[in-house]
Design a protein around this motif. Structure first.
Motif, mmCIF file in Angstrom:
data_model
loop_
_atom_site.group_PDB
_atom_site.id
_atom_site.type_symbol
_atom_site.label_atom_id
_atom_site.label_comp_id
_atom_site.label_asym_id
_atom_site.label_seq_id
_atom_site.Cartn_x
_atom_site.Cartn_y
_atom_site.Cartn_z
ATOM 1 N N ARG A 1 0.836 -1.201 0.000
ATOM 2 C CA ARG A 1 0.000 0.000 0.000
ATOM 3 C C ARG A 1 0.870 1.249 0.000
ATOM 4 O O ARG A 1 1.944 1.282 0.618
ATOM 5 C CB ARG A 1 -0.912 0.016 1.233
ATOM 6 N N ILE A 2 0.385 2.274 -0.699
ATOM 7 C CA ILE A 2 0.954 3.620 -0.616
ATOM 8 C C ILE A 2 -0.054 4.474 0.141
ATOM 9 O O ILE A 2 -1.171 4.690 -0.326
ATOM 10 C CB ILE A 2 1.228 4.205 -2.006
ATOM 11 N N HIS A 3 0.322 4.931 1.322
ATOM 12 C CA HIS A 3 -0.576 5.679 2.210
ATOM 13 C C HIS A 3 -0.093 7.120 2.282
ATOM 14 O O HIS A 3 1.050 7.381 2.674
ATOM 15 C CB HIS A 3 -0.561 5.036 3.604
ATOM 16 N N THR A 4 -0.940 8.067 1.907
ATOM 17 C CA THR A 4 -0.531 9.459 1.800
ATOM 18 C C THR A 4 -1.178 10.332 2.864
ATOM 19 O O THR A 4 -2.300 10.076 3.299
ATOM 20 C CB THR A 4 -0.901 10.032 0.415
ATOM 21 N N GLY A 5 -0.462 11.377 3.261
ATOM 22 C CA GLY A 5 -1.004 12.370 4.167
ATOM 23 C C GLY A 5 -1.841 13.387 3.416
ATOM 24 O O GLY A 5 -1.784 13.481 2.187
ATOM 25 N N TYR A 6 -2.599 14.174 4.161
ATOM 26 C CA TYR A 6 -3.478 15.165 3.537
ATOM 27 C C TYR A 6 -2.692 16.143 2.657
ATOM 28 O O TYR A 6 -3.178 16.573 1.614
ATOM 29 C CB TYR A 6 -4.233 15.949 4.620
ATOM 30 N N GLY A 7 -1.496 16.466 3.074
ATOM 31 C CA GLY A 7 -0.706 17.429 2.319
ATOM 32 C C GLY A 7 -0.206 16.924 0.991
ATOM 33 O O GLY A 7 0.282 17.696 0.164
ATOM 34 N N GLY B 1 -4.228 10.901 4.582
ATOM 35 C CA GLY B 1 -5.347 11.451 3.849
ATOM 36 C C GLY B 1 -5.946 10.501 2.853
ATOM 37 O O GLY B 1 -7.128 10.554 2.556
ATOM 38 N N GLY B 2 -5.149 9.588 2.313
ATOM 39 C CA GLY B 2 -5.663 8.675 1.310
ATOM 40 C C GLY B 2 -4.595 7.676 0.939
ATOM 41 O O GLY B 2 -3.664 7.418 1.694
ATOM 42 N N GLY B 3 -4.722 7.120 -0.256
ATOM 43 C CA GLY B 3 -3.752 6.138 -0.706
ATOM 44 C C GLY B 3 -4.406 5.061 -1.518
ATOM 45 O O GLY B 3 -5.607 5.104 -1.813
ATOM 46 N N SER B 4 -3.619 4.057 -1.887
ATOM 47 C CA SER B 4 -4.108 2.967 -2.706
ATOM 48 C C SER B 4 -3.441 1.670 -2.289
ATOM 49 O O SER B 4 -2.315 1.658 -1.803
ATOM 50 C CB SER B 4 -3.838 3.251 -4.188
ATOM 51 N N GLU C 1 -2.204 14.693 -0.983
ATOM 52 C CA GLU C 1 -3.311 14.197 -1.809
ATOM 53 C C GLU C 1 -3.434 14.951 -3.128
ATOM 54 O O GLU C 1 -3.846 14.384 -4.134
ATOM 55 C CB GLU C 1 -4.623 14.298 -1.034
ATOM 56 N N GLY C 2 -3.089 16.248 -3.128
ATOM 57 C CA GLY C 2 -3.172 17.008 -4.368
ATOM 58 C C GLY C 2 -2.107 16.594 -5.357
ATOM 59 O O GLY C 2 -2.379 16.368 -6.541
ATOM 60 N N ALA C 3 -0.868 16.472 -4.892
ATOM 61 C CA ALA C 3 0.245 16.117 -5.778
ATOM 62 C C ALA C 3 0.244 14.640 -6.120
ATOM 63 O O ALA C 3 0.647 14.249 -7.224
ATOM 64 C CB ALA C 3 1.570 16.498 -5.115
ATOM 65 N N LEU C 4 -0.201 13.796 -5.189
ATOM 66 C CA LEU C 4 -0.183 12.340 -5.388
ATOM 67 C C LEU C 4 -1.576 11.767 -5.121
ATOM 68 O O LEU C 4 -1.804 11.110 -4.107
ATOM 69 C CB LEU C 4 0.842 11.693 -4.459
ATOM 70 N N PRO C 5 -2.533 11.991 -6.022
ATOM 71 C CA PRO C 5 -3.884 11.455 -5.818
ATOM 72 C C PRO C 5 -3.893 9.933 -5.893
ATOM 73 O O PRO C 5 -2.952 9.313 -6.396
ATOM 74 C CB PRO C 5 -4.681 12.082 -6.975
ATOM 75 N N ASP C 6 -4.969 9.349 -5.410
ATOM 76 C CA ASP C 6 -5.065 7.890 -5.350
ATOM 77 C C ASP C 6 -4.924 7.250 -6.728
ATOM 78 O O ASP C 6 -4.334 6.163 -6.862
ATOM 79 C CB ASP C 6 -6.413 7.483 -4.732
ATOM 80 N N TYR D 1 9.151 12.238 -8.329
ATOM 81 C CA TYR D 1 8.962 13.054 -9.534
ATOM 82 C C TYR D 1 7.620 13.786 -9.496
ATOM 83 O O TYR D 1 7.562 15.004 -9.719
ATOM 84 C CB TYR D 1 9.043 12.178 -10.783
ATOM 85 N N TYR D 2 6.544 13.060 -9.204
ATOM 86 C CA TYR D 2 5.216 13.680 -9.239
ATOM 87 C C TYR D 2 4.966 14.583 -8.043
ATOM 88 O O TYR D 2 4.074 15.433 -8.087
ATOM 89 C CB TYR D 2 4.130 12.609 -9.336
ATOM 90 N N SER D 3 5.733 14.420 -6.982
ATOM 91 C CA SER D 3 5.591 15.360 -5.874
ATOM 92 C C SER D 3 6.216 16.701 -6.219
ATOM 93 O O SER D 3 5.911 17.716 -5.597
ATOM 94 C CB SER D 3 6.255 14.797 -4.609
ATOM 95 N N LYS D 4 7.081 16.714 -7.232
ATOM 96 C CA LYS D 4 7.729 17.949 -7.666
ATOM 97 C C LYS D 4 7.117 18.515 -8.938
ATOM 98 O O LYS D 4 7.340 19.671 -9.273
ATOM 99 C CB LYS D 4 9.228 17.704 -7.914
ATOM 100 N N ASN D 5 6.378 17.705 -9.667
ATOM 101 C CA ASN D 5 5.784 18.133 -10.938
ATOM 102 C C ASN D 5 4.290 17.865 -10.914
ATOM 103 O O ASN D 5 3.862 16.779 -10.508
ATOM 104 C CB ASN D 5 6.414 17.370 -12.115
ATOM 105 N N GLU D 6 3.530 18.839 -11.360
ATOM 106 C CA GLU D 6 2.077 18.718 -11.291
ATOM 107 C C GLU D 6 1.583 17.526 -12.096
ATOM 108 O O GLU D 6 1.945 17.323 -13.243
ATOM 109 C CB GLU D 6 1.413 19.987 -11.825
ATOM 110 N N PHE D 7 0.755 16.723 -11.465
ATOM 111 C CA PHE D 7 0.178 15.557 -12.113
ATOM 112 C C PHE D 7 -0.967 15.957 -13.031
ATOM 113 O O PHE D 7 -1.814 16.765 -12.676
ATOM 114 C CB PHE D 7 -0.331 14.586 -11.044
#
Length: 279
Positions: A105-111, A272-275, A113-118, A151-157
């Motif tokens: 699983r990749i579990h993300t914090g709220y901060g 905040g989310g994850g997959s 979720e925008g850069a790394l959506p599910d 990469y995607y945390s630094k570049n808009e998805f």
């Protein structure tokens, strides 16, 4: 006395099967399953330490033999909370791998979720990590997954980043190549078969209409597709910045002695989310 025995009898299995993980990791990688070599752990720790220094984001990696019957997302949330992954902006991320269950699983914090959506984390799991996990190459799978997440945390998805348009392009190339050829063959066939002059003119007119109308319809369809693709690109951007939102958390392997230990004190308290995925 008997009541105490009953309590122990019923609740002891829960304690025996409960997942144990370090209360406070010393490194970014915790390998309780011993699937990584010391050099592999050191490489991952160094990469995540550098990433945190550049962005303040923290990525944790937790590897365990099994879930021991626990629900994966709930367990990841518990680890996320206890390890306080991320800063006060909740820009943290946890990669959890359970080897015997073949789940991760990749579990993300709220901060993040925008850069790394599910949708994106699921794509990274299935396309960058799973193929390596199937071959028991856990280090490469984790390393490739981290590279994409960084990469995607630094570049808009953008949603179109995940779509392969090669099949659509191939279809339109075949379409525009074959329709005129078919019309040309039809033209020569009708010209040779038609002896009556009026029939021949009518046939030529029909072929001319086919040559003009069908490519025109195809061109309109292609234009609409391009406009639609442009609308996707120009649509609302995901919330959150792309560059400063991923967090590298420290999870120390019990067998690791790498020199890049986790030095930060995370402030994040919830994911905040994850997959989730398997292999």
């Amino acid at each position: 006395m008997y009541k105490l025995a009953y309590i122990i009898f019923f609740f002891l299995p829960l304690f025996l099967t409960a997942q144990s993980f370090p209360e406070k990791p010393a490194n970014y990688v915790t390998d309780n399953a011993d699937i990584l070599t010391a050099s592999e752990e050191s490489s991952l720790n160094n990469k995540l330490a550098t990433f945190e220094k550049q962005t303040t984001n923290q990525f944790f990696i937790y590897i365990a033999p099994s879930l021991n019957g626990q629900e994966m997302s709930a367990l990841c949330q518990e680890i996320f909370y206890k390890w306080k992954i991320g800063t006060k902006n909740n820009n943290g991320l946890l990669i959890a791998v359970f080897v015997n269950d073949q789940k991760f699983r990749i579990h993300t914090g709220y901060g993040l979720e925008g850069a790394l959506p599910d949708l994106l984390t699921k794509h990274i799991q299935d396309n960058e990590m799973r193929p390596y996990f199937k071959n028991n190459n856990y280090y490469s799978g984790i390393d490739k997954g981290i590279d994409k997440l960084i990469y995607y945390s630094k570049n808009e998805f953008k949603p179109e980043d995940l779509k392969d348009y090669s099949e659509e392009i191939k279809f339109w190339l075949i379409y525009f190549a074959n329709v005129p050829l078919l019309a040309l063959v039809l033209y020569f066939f009708l010209r040779n078969k038609s002896k009556n002059e009026s029939t021949k003119k009518t046939s030529l007119l029909v072929v001319a209409c086919i040559c003009v109308l069908i490519p025109f319809i195809g061109g309109v369809g292609l234009l609409m597709m391009l406009v639609f693709m442009k609308e996707i690109r120009m649509g609302p951007r995901a919330n959150g910045s792309g560059s400063g939102s991923s967090s590298t958390s420290s999870s120390s392997s019990s067998s690791s002695s790498s020199g890049s230990g986790f030095s930060g004190g995370g402030g994040g308290s919830s994911g905040g989310g994850g997959s989730s995925s398997d292999w």
